[in-house]
Structures are given as structure tokens and as C-alpha cells.
Design a protein around this motif. Structure first.
Motif, PDB file in Angstrom:
ATOM      1  N   LEU A 108      -9.118 -43.037  78.050  1.00 37.64           N
ATOM      2  CA  LEU A 108     -10.189 -43.536  77.186  1.00 37.64           C
ATOM      3  C   LEU A 108     -11.291 -42.485  77.033  1.00 37.64           C
ATOM      4  CD1 LEU A 108     -10.507 -47.229  78.451  1.00 37.64           C
ATOM      5  CD2 LEU A 108      -9.542 -46.473  76.275  1.00 37.64           C
ATOM      6  N   GLN A 109     -11.618 -41.809  78.129  1.00 33.65           N
ATOM      7  CA  GLN A 109     -12.644 -40.766  78.071  1.00 33.65           C
ATOM      8  C   GLN A 109     -12.207 -39.616  77.170  1.00 33.65           C
ATOM      9  OE1 GLN A 109     -13.528 -39.627  82.109  1.00 33.65           O
ATOM     10  NE2 GLN A 109     -14.388 -41.624  82.630  1.00 33.65           N
ATOM     11  N   GLU A 110     -10.925 -39.261  77.246  1.00 34.19           N
ATOM     12  CA  GLU A 110     -10.418 -38.172  76.419  1.00 34.19           C
ATOM     13  C   GLU A 110     -10.525 -38.488  74.930  1.00 34.19           C
ATOM     14  OE1 GLU A 110      -6.487 -37.603  77.912  1.00 34.19           O
ATOM     15  OE2 GLU A 110      -7.124 -36.275  79.546  1.00 34.19           O
ATOM     16  N   PHE A 128      -6.836 -51.164  73.337  1.00 35.12           N
ATOM     17  CA  PHE A 128      -5.533 -51.725  73.705  1.00 35.12           C
ATOM     18  C   PHE A 128      -4.403 -50.746  73.421  1.00 35.12           C
ATOM     19  CE2 PHE A 128      -1.618 -54.047  72.734  1.00 35.12           C
ATOM     20  CZ  PHE A 128      -1.419 -54.678  73.947  1.00 35.12           C
ATOM     21  N   GLU A 129      -4.464 -50.054  72.321  1.00 36.97           N
ATOM     22  CA  GLU A 129      -3.407 -49.089  72.001  1.00 36.97           C
ATOM     23  C   GLU A 129      -3.317 -48.007  73.061  1.00 36.97           C
ATOM     24  OE1 GLU A 129      -1.091 -49.328  69.641  1.00 36.97           O
ATOM     25  OE2 GLU A 129      -1.976 -51.290  69.247  1.00 36.97           O
ATOM     26  N   VAL A 130      -4.468 -47.557  73.547  1.00 39.31           N
ATOM     27  CA  VAL A 130      -4.491 -46.540  74.601  1.00 39.31           C
ATOM     28  C   VAL A 130      -3.968 -47.119  75.905  1.00 39.31           C
ATOM     29  CG1 VAL A 130      -5.984 -45.035  75.982  1.00 39.31           C
ATOM     30  CG2 VAL A 130      -6.405 -45.303  73.536  1.00 39.31           C
ATOM     31  N   ILE A 131      -4.436 -48.309  76.257  1.00 38.34           N
ATOM     32  CA  ILE A 131      -4.035 -48.944  77.518  1.00 38.34           C
ATOM     33  C   ILE A 131      -2.529 -49.215  77.537  1.00 38.34           C
ATOM     34  CG2 ILE A 131      -4.259 -51.060  78.893  1.00 38.34           C
ATOM     35  CD1 ILE A 131      -7.224 -51.112  77.906  1.00 38.34           C
ATOM     36  N   GLN A 132      -2.004 -49.726  76.431  1.00 32.17           N
ATOM     37  CA  GLN A 132      -0.570 -49.989  76.347  1.00 32.17           C
ATOM     38  C   GLN A 132       0.230 -48.695  76.498  1.00 32.17           C
ATOM     39  OE1 GLN A 132       2.021 -52.924  73.726  1.00 32.17           O
ATOM     40  NE2 GLN A 132       1.195 -51.312  72.435  1.00 32.17           N
ATOM     41  N   SER A 155       5.341 -53.071  84.088  1.00 33.27           N
ATOM     42  CA  SER A 155       4.004 -52.825  83.547  1.00 33.27           C
ATOM     43  C   SER A 155       3.378 -54.169  83.188  1.00 33.27           C
ATOM     44  CB  SER A 155       4.104 -51.944  82.297  1.00 33.27           C
ATOM     45  OG  SER A 155       2.985 -52.129  81.447  1.00 33.27           O
ATOM     46  N   PRO A 156       2.061 -54.345  83.385  1.00 31.65           N
ATOM     47  CA  PRO A 156       1.444 -55.659  83.141  1.00 31.65           C
ATOM     48  C   PRO A 156       1.162 -55.991  81.682  1.00 31.65           C
ATOM     49  CG  PRO A 156      -0.214 -54.103  83.877  1.00 31.65           C
ATOM     50  CD  PRO A 156       1.108 -53.390  83.988  1.00 31.65           C
ATOM     51  N   ILE A 157       1.460 -55.085  80.762  1.00 29.35           N
ATOM     52  CA  ILE A 157       1.232 -55.386  79.338  1.00 29.35           C
ATOM     53  C   ILE A 157       2.150 -56.519  78.899  1.00 29.35           C
ATOM     54  CG2 ILE A 157       1.429 -54.512  76.986  1.00 29.35           C
ATOM     55  CD1 ILE A 157      -0.954 -53.386  78.457  1.00 29.35           C
ATOM     56  N   SER A 158       1.560 -57.550  78.286  1.00 28.69           N
ATOM     57  CA  SER A 158       2.337 -58.717  77.871  1.00 28.69           C
ATOM     58  C   SER A 158       1.954 -59.122  76.457  1.00 28.69           C
ATOM     59  CB  SER A 158       2.117 -59.874  78.847  1.00 28.69           C
ATOM     60  OG  SER A 158       3.026 -60.918  78.597  1.00 28.69           O
ATOM     61  N   ALA A 182       3.397 -65.400  69.646  1.00 26.72           N
ATOM     62  CA  ALA A 182       3.356 -64.828  68.300  1.00 26.72           C
ATOM     63  C   ALA A 182       3.562 -63.316  68.308  1.00 26.72           C
ATOM     64  CB  ALA A 182       2.028 -65.166  67.637  1.00 26.72           C
ATOM     65  N   GLY A 183       3.734 -62.740  69.520  1.00 29.18           N
ATOM     66  CA  GLY A 183       3.945 -61.304  69.628  1.00 29.18           C
ATOM     67  C   GLY A 183       2.670 -60.489  69.672  1.00 29.18           C
ATOM     68  N   VAL A 184       1.518 -61.144  69.825  1.00 32.81           N
ATOM     69  CA  VAL A 184       0.250 -60.419  69.959  1.00 32.81           C
ATOM     70  C   VAL A 184       0.139 -59.878  71.379  1.00 32.81           C
ATOM     71  CG1 VAL A 184      -2.270 -60.583  69.871  1.00 32.81           C
ATOM     72  CG2 VAL A 184      -0.863 -61.855  68.229  1.00 32.81           C
ATOM     73  N   GLY A 185      -0.084 -58.578  71.506  1.00 27.09           N
ATOM     74  CA  GLY A 185      -0.128 -57.954  72.819  1.00 27.09           C
ATOM     75  C   GLY A 185      -1.453 -58.155  73.522  1.00 27.09           C
ATOM     76  N   TYR A 186      -1.386 -58.237  74.865  1.00 23.48           N
ATOM     77  CA  TYR A 186      -2.586 -58.417  75.675  1.00 23.48           C
ATOM     78  C   TYR A 186      -2.539 -57.535  76.911  1.00 23.48           C
ATOM     79  CZ  TYR A 186      -3.914 -62.520  72.947  1.00 23.48           C
ATOM     80  OH  TYR A 186      -4.277 -63.356  71.926  1.00 23.48           O
ATOM     81  N   ASN A 187      -3.710 -57.082  77.289  1.00 26.01           N
ATOM     82  CA  ASN A 187      -3.900 -56.378  78.550  1.00 26.01           C
ATOM     83  C   ASN A 187      -4.112 -57.435  79.630  1.00 26.01           C
ATOM     84  OD1 ASN A 187      -4.564 -54.580  80.597  1.00 26.01           O
ATOM     85  ND2 ASN A 187      -6.658 -54.256  79.851  1.00 26.01           N
ATOM     86  N   VAL A 188      -3.106 -57.658  80.460  1.00 18.04           N
ATOM     87  CA  VAL A 188      -3.184 -58.676  81.502  1.00 18.04           C
ATOM     88  C   VAL A 188      -3.365 -57.981  82.854  1.00 18.04           C
ATOM     89  CG1 VAL A 188      -2.035 -60.650  82.586  1.00 18.04           C
ATOM     90  CG2 VAL A 188      -1.676 -60.182  80.159  1.00 18.04           C
TER      91      VAL A 188
END
Length: 262
Positions: A50-52, A71-75, A151-154, A158-164
Motif C-alpha cells: 500500500l505504501q509503494e 482491496f485490489e492490492v490486498i487480494q 489465503s483469507p480473501i473470500s 454474489a461473488g463480491v470479494g472481501y478482505n476477511v
């Protein structure tokens, strides 16, 4: 059977070929016949990414506020860089490892999470909580001799991604699989009666006592996860320092850290 949460703050950077003694210990347990599911975090790696990209980051109750850009970066970091790094390392240690995200195979279904803070509901963006856990895909992989790395990404239905939060994903899996022990490998020696007092480390505790403790922000989701794991079927939970291989070896031997029972 172990469900292991390898915390992001405990994970070393092995991109330069360094040896990860904790992953080596996990590999040894697997090669000796233990059934293992490994769930990983990646906080420091996310912070760096994120810093980069000059993306500001903040947390509420230990959970990272996640807009669409974040979210795109985290995923990418969790389900890409960190997941592949762990799987590749384990394969290099003769482990039949396979990587998947928490959404794969209907393992975890998430829903949007909005905590209540000071009496008000807070929108954290694409932050989710576990709605359901179906461990069938993990059971199939273990039966076939694999060590699943998750990986905890879920996502939701409806297929919407979340940072869990990875602690909560690991807890849901541990409960659903009735794990003999859930291991939290983090960057502290265990749970403290008062996190400001290093002499107050607890060797054993239970859910009732946990509810009375003064917790750090980072320990709040862990305690919620511990409660979930025990109430949903895990037989025990042990929190130990994943930056110290001796502590991890002790945990596999049923010693050290903080043992939590229902």
C-alpha cells in the motif's frame, strides 16, 4: 489434526531464499503424518504494498479499512504473493502443498462487516466476516495427502470479494473441521492478563477469563476468533510466538504459549 494460523507479523520475507524455520517445523510435522491446514495473514506485506502505491491505510478495532483500490492490492498480496511464496517454500521442503483462497470450493462465504463503534455503525468498505464454512474441499485435499494453504480473501454469494480477517477464517475452519488443536502463530509469546505487563503471560485460560482481559487492538480479533473456534467445535486453541521456532516446536508438543479452553 491442526489448523494453524500463521500471522502476518510472524511471517518472514523469504523472497531472497532465506530459510523459514517455522515452515520447516510445519513441514516436519506434515511429513511425520500430521494432518494440517495452514491459514496465513500478511499484514506487513500489505502495508508495504500500500505504501509503494501511496495508498493510505487505517484500522478500526484491529481491522483494516478497505476501499476498492486497497482491496485490489490486498487480494494481490494475500492470494498472490504471500500464498504462492508459502506454497512454493513448502513444496521445496518435500510437502505436497496446495494453495487456495478462502472463497474457493465454497470453503468460506462472507458478508459485509460493519462494526458498532461508540454507538455508531462504521463502514469499513470491502471488509467481510464469515457467514458460513464448508470444509469439504479441505477434507478432500487432506484425504488425498495434501497440505492446504489458505489465503483469507473470500467473497459473498454474489461473488463480491472481501478482505476477511485471517484469524476469523482460521477459527471457522478449525471449528468446522473439529480440529484437535488450533495454533495461533503470532509475534507475541501468548495472551497477557494485561498486554502492558510482560510478566502477566497466561499459561492457561478460558473463554470466561478472556472476556475480562485488557487487550491490545491486534488481540481483539484473535480473542473473537478463539471464541468462535472453541464454540464451533475445535477442541483447544494455543497462542504462541511464531517468530521463535522453539515456541512452535513446544506448541506441537502440547506445551508453551497460552492454552485456551472453553
Amino acid at each position: 489434526m491442526y489448523v494453524i494460523k500463521y500471522g502476518g507479523n510472524a511471517l518472514p520475507d523469504t523472497s531472497g531464499g532465506e530459510i523459514d524455520s517455522v515452515l520447516e517445523a510445519i513441514a516436519d510435522e506434515y511429513l511425520e503424518g500430521e494432518q494440517i491446514v495452514l491459514v496465513h495473514g500478511g499484514g506487513p506485506f500489505i502495508e508495504k504494498a500500500l505504501q509503494e502505491k501511496s495508498i493510505k491505510s487505517s484500522k478500526v478495532q484491529g481491522l483494516r479499512v478497505t476501499d476498492a483500490e486497497s482491496f485490489e492490492v490486498i487480494q494481490s498480496v494475500l492470494s498472490g504473493t504471500v500464498l504462492r511464496s508459502i506454497v512454493n517454500y513448502l513444496i521445496g521442503s518435500d510437502v505436497n502443498a496446495v494453495g487456495l483462497s478462502a472463497s474457493d470450493g465454497n470453503l468460506i462465504r462472507a458478508r459485509k462487516y460493519e462494526p458498532i463503534v461508540d454507538g455508531k455503525r462504521v463502514d469499513l468498505g470491502f471488509v467481510g466476516e464469515v457467514e458460513s464454512c464448508n470444509p469439504a474441499i479441505l477434507e478432500s485435499l487432506i484425504t488425498e495427502g495434501y497440505l492446504p494453504v489458505v489465503s483469507p480473501i473470500s467473497c459473498d454469494d454474489a461473488g463480491v470479494g472481501y478482505n476477511v480477517n485471517a484469524d476469523l477464517v482460521a477459527a471457522a475452519i478449525a471449528g468446522a473441521m473439529k480440529a484437535e488443536c488450533m495454533l495461533f502463530l503470532t509475534d507475541v509469546d501468548g495472551i497477557y492478563r494485561d498486554f502492558n505487563d510482560q510478566s502477566s503471560l497466561l499459561a492457561k485460560t478460558n473463554l470466561r477469563e478472556l472476556s475480562t482481559l485488557k487487550l491490545s487492538d491486534g488481540m481483539i480479533p484473535k480473542v473473537a476468533a478463539i471464541s468462535t473456534a472453541l464454540k464451533s467445535g475445535a477442541q483447544s486453541v494455543r497462542v504462541c510466538n511464531g517468530t521463535k521456532v522453539d515456541a512452535v516446536l513446544d506448541a506441537f508438543a502440547g506445551e508453551g504459549g497460552t492454552l485456551v479452553s472453553a
